[in-house]
Design a protein around this motif. Structure first.
Motif, PDB file in Angstrom:
ATOM      1  N   GLY A  99      -2.611  -3.590  -0.900  1.00 38.24           N
ATOM      2  CA  GLY A  99      -2.456  -2.597  -0.314  1.00 38.24           C
ATOM      3  C   GLY A  99      -1.715  -2.994   1.056  1.00 38.24           C
ATOM      4  N   ASP A 114       2.111   3.613   5.175  1.00 39.59           N
ATOM      5  CA  ASP A 114       3.299   3.233   4.314  1.00 39.59           C
ATOM      6  C   ASP A 114       4.232   2.549   5.264  1.00 39.59           C
ATOM      7  OD1 ASP A 114       1.476   4.268   2.362  1.00 39.59           O
ATOM      8  OD2 ASP A 114       2.802   5.792   1.527  1.00 39.59           O
ATOM      9  N   LYS A 122       0.600  -0.238   1.932  1.00 37.70           N
ATOM     10  CA  LYS A 122       0.078   1.385   2.143  1.00 37.70           C
ATOM     11  C   LYS A 122      -0.669   1.499   3.527  1.00 37.70           C
ATOM     12  CE  LYS A 122       1.814   2.195  -1.901  1.00 37.70           C
ATOM     13  NZ  LYS A 122       2.787   2.692  -2.121  1.00 37.70           N
ATOM     14  N   SER A 123      -0.631   2.858   3.504  1.00 30.51           N
ATOM     15  CA  SER A 123      -1.771   3.358   4.718  1.00 30.51           C
ATOM     16  C   SER A 123      -1.790   2.562   5.939  1.00 30.51           C
ATOM     17  CB  SER A 123      -3.258   3.691   4.035  1.00 30.51           C
ATOM     18  OG  SER A 123      -3.684   2.504   3.504  1.00 30.51           O
TER      19      SER A 123
END
Ligand SMILES: [Zn+2]
Ligand SMILES: [Zn+2]
Length: 400
Positions: free
Chosen positions: A158, A164, A161-162
């Motif tokens: 990830g 992005d 991401k987060s």
């Protein structure tokens, strides 16, 4: 100390903050150089990076266990700019005599990833100290670049991401050009890599009676020769590709024709259409020759790494900042190399660029290639990398 910093790279446009940060940058690099770790096993390196980032007031989290991510957040809208440093070393025994020689026998920072981590730490500290006007800077410290797919593992965990990631930047210290030069170009800059493993199944027999068998060694020799026709006869001469047969194993004794032979090869290429031709022709050549000689071939064709492809807009922005630091005469666009780099996995997901920071220096005996047991870099070049990464981060924040 201040005298050394004032004399650092006269004629190169690095600012007072970069000059003042240089002795700490060198100290971090030397610590990391003396304590190399390989592959995904960068446990103490990750701890060191974390402790440094935390001492700057940054929070950290782990990614893919031995990777570190930290965020400089303006709290305002804007892009998320990713900066990436790889942190892994190589399984090589160091043969230098400087005082920060590897203390982990059999392991060495022979690619310069110690300098990448140290340069990005200096940039991290400065961005945190000064603050940023908009958006976020996501700082990635990545293990496992040297063939361990560390970038892919962080992506799967990830890392993009987060928040992005909007745009990404990375750089490699480069023994291929002198201190004071920077290489950056748009488009493909480092190669895609395939590994191909071939087992030729023939028919074993007595060495004195070859007509009673099907000789896989002779078949393998024909295949090796014919493979070299692919680049010379099937690929546009204005494009680039490499087929290297790097292993050939067969046989047990002087009086036996063995039943099997094994070949391993490395295939390197920049462009997708050339890549398709290589893959198709390798299968045709290997199967065709094996068939004609009464042998069978098992072909295990695996894609190791995609090509590193720089976004043209980001590359141009990096080029402008590079010119502002070292001058137009010292910024070149002949960056392409058949070497590979797993930053390519990030660039397959988001736009970005990867630059080379020249660090060869004959007077300082920084003359050996990457992955050599006597590899070393001119530490002054790290000030250029520090300045460039800082400037590029701010340009990307402002323009994306
Ligand atoms: Zn390397
Ligand atoms: Zn490297």
């Amino acid at each position: 100390m201040s005298a050394i910093q004032e004399n650092l790279l006269p004629g190169v446009n690095i600012d007072a903050v970069t000059r003042a940060a240089h002795s700490e940058l060198v100290a971090n690099r030397r610590y990391l150089h003396a304590h190399p770790e390989v592959g995904m096993e960068t446990h103490e390196t990750a701890q060191y990076v974390e402790s440094q980032l935390q001492s700057y007031g940054l929070q950290t989290e782990r990614s893919a266990q031995t990777g570190v991510i930290s965020l400089v957040d303006s709290g305002k809208p804007g892009p998320t700019v990713m900066l990436r440093a790889d942190i892994d070393a190589l399984p090589i025994t160091e043969e230098t005599s400087h005082e920060y020689v590897s203390q982990n026998v059999g392991k060495m920072h022979a690619c310069g990833h110690d300098t990448h981590a140290a340069m990005q730490l200096a940039v991290s500290r400065r961005l945190q100290n000064e603050g940023i006007g908009r958006g976020r800077i996501k700082l990635l410290y990545q293990p496992g670049e040297e063939g361990h797919h560390g970038a892919q593992k962080m992506i799967e965990d990830g890392a993009l991401k987060s928040p992005d990631v909007t745009v990404a930047y990375g750089q490699h210290i480069w023994a291929g050009c002198p201190t004071g030069q920077i290489q950056i170009s748009g488009g493909p800059v480092m190669a895609a890599v395939d590994t191909v493993r071939i087992v030729i199944h023939g028919k074993g027999t007595h060495a004195a009676f070859p007509h009673g068998g099907n000789d896989p060694i002779y078949c393998g020799a024909q295949i090796i020769t014919a493979l070299q026709s692919i680049v010379s006869r099937n690929i546009d001469p204005l494009k680039s590709a490499v087929i290297t047969v790097s292993e050939f194993h067969a046989g047990t004794a002087h009086n036996i024709i063995p039943p099997h032979a094994k070949l391993t090869m490395s295939v390197r290429v920049f462009e997708k259409d050339v890549h398709q031709v290589l893959k198709r022709r390798i299968h045709e050549v290997v199967n065709g020759i094996a068939d004609s000689l009464g042998c069978d071939a098992d072909i295990d064709y695996s894609h190791e790494q995609v090509a590193t492809v720089n976004d043209h807009r980001v590359a141009e922005l990096v080029r402008e900042e590079a010119i502002a630091i070292v001058g137009a005469a010292n910024v070149t666009d002949d960056q392409q190399t058949m070497g590979a780099e797993d930053f390519s996995d990030f660039l397959a997901e988001v736009p970005g660029a990867f630059a080379f920071i020249g660090a060869a220096n004959t007077a300082k005996e920084c003359i050996y290639p990457h992955h050599h047991p006597k590899f070393n870099i001119d530490e002054d070049a790290m000030a250029i990398g520090n300045e460039l990464m800082y400037r590029v981060a701010n340009r990307l924040l402002a323009e994306y």
